[in-house]
Design a protein around this motif. Structure first.
Motif, short mmCIF file in Angstrom:
data_model
loop_
_atom_site.label_atom_id
_atom_site.label_comp_id
_atom_site.label_asym_id
_atom_site.label_seq_id
_atom_site.Cartn_x
_atom_site.Cartn_y
_atom_site.Cartn_z
N SER A 10 0.86 -1.17 0.00
CA SER A 10 0.00 0.00 0.00
C SER A 10 0.90 1.22 0.00
O SER A 10 1.89 1.27 0.72
CB SER A 10 -0.89 0.01 1.23
OG SER A 10 -1.45 1.28 1.41
N SER A 11 0.55 2.21 -0.81
CA SER A 11 1.38 3.41 -0.87
C SER A 11 1.42 4.13 0.47
O SER A 11 2.35 4.84 0.78
CB SER A 11 0.90 4.35 -1.97
OG SER A 11 -0.42 4.76 -1.71
N ARG A 12 0.40 3.92 1.28
CA ARG A 12 0.38 4.57 2.60
C ARG A 12 1.30 3.87 3.60
O ARG A 12 1.83 4.50 4.51
CB ARG A 12 -1.03 4.59 3.17
CG ARG A 12 -1.97 5.50 2.40
CD ARG A 12 -3.37 5.44 3.04
NE ARG A 12 -4.32 6.14 2.21
CZ ARG A 12 -4.70 7.39 2.44
NH1 ARG A 12 -4.22 8.05 3.46
NH2 ARG A 12 -5.57 7.97 1.65
N LYS A 16 9.47 4.25 2.13
CA LYS A 16 9.77 5.27 1.14
C LYS A 16 11.27 5.54 1.15
O LYS A 16 11.91 5.49 2.18
CB LYS A 16 8.99 6.55 1.44
CG LYS A 16 7.50 6.34 1.20
CD LYS A 16 6.68 7.49 1.77
CE LYS A 16 5.22 7.28 1.59
NZ LYS A 16 4.67 6.10 2.22
N PHE A 17 11.81 5.82 -0.05
CA PHE A 17 13.22 6.07 -0.20
C PHE A 17 13.41 7.07 -1.34
O PHE A 17 12.89 6.86 -2.43
CB PHE A 17 13.94 4.75 -0.52
CG PHE A 17 15.43 4.89 -0.62
CD1 PHE A 17 16.22 4.92 0.50
CD2 PHE A 17 16.04 4.97 -1.87
CE1 PHE A 17 17.59 5.04 0.40
CE2 PHE A 17 17.41 5.09 -1.98
CZ PHE A 17 18.19 5.12 -0.84
N MET A 40 5.41 5.36 -12.93
CA MET A 40 6.87 5.32 -12.83
C MET A 40 7.30 4.48 -11.63
O MET A 40 8.24 3.70 -11.72
CB MET A 40 7.43 6.74 -12.69
CG MET A 40 7.40 7.53 -13.97
SD MET A 40 8.05 9.21 -13.78
CE MET A 40 9.72 8.89 -13.24
N ASN A 41 6.59 4.62 -10.53
CA ASN A 41 6.91 3.84 -9.34
C ASN A 41 6.80 2.34 -9.62
O ASN A 41 7.70 1.57 -9.29
CB ASN A 41 5.99 4.24 -8.19
CG ASN A 41 6.41 3.61 -6.89
OD1 ASN A 41 7.38 4.03 -6.29
ND2 ASN A 41 5.69 2.58 -6.47
#
Length: 108
Positions: A10-12, A16-17, A40-41
């Protein structure tokens, strides 16, 4: 039809980097991602995952190697193409297959 488990990613909740890209690379990644109908991700994740799989650097749950003797040529091709899909596309495909299998079982 039984609902599929919610995707773990989940993006939440995902780690993250921040990555510094050389000049022009962002545009090249964006173009390739558009050609593959991915964000893109998702494109970056798919390529990193494929690279790590090929090196055998991922855990057992993701490391079914494409050169495994347990896989037929067709299974190898399907697995490689599946891994190139975004998570959303993978979930949609699995749902479609599950629905089709359930419909076939009910028809018998």
């Amino acid at each position: 039809m039984r609902p599929l488990k919610q995707a773990i990613y989940s993006s939440r909740t995902a780690d993250k980097f921040v990555v510094r890209l050389p000049d022009g690379m962002r545009e090249r990644i964006a173009e390739v991602a558009r050609n593959h109908h991915r964000s893109m991700n998702s494109e970056i994740i798919a390529r990193l995952e494929q690279s790590l799989i090929q090196e055998g650097a991922l855990g057992d749950e993701l490391s079914m190697r494409l050169d495994s003797p347990e896989l037929s040529l067709h299974e190898r091709e399907l697995l490689q193409r599946f891994r190139q899909l975004s998570h959303r596309q993978q979930n949609a495909l699995v749902s479609l297959i599950a629905h089709d299998a359930e419909a076939a079982a009910n028809a018998n």
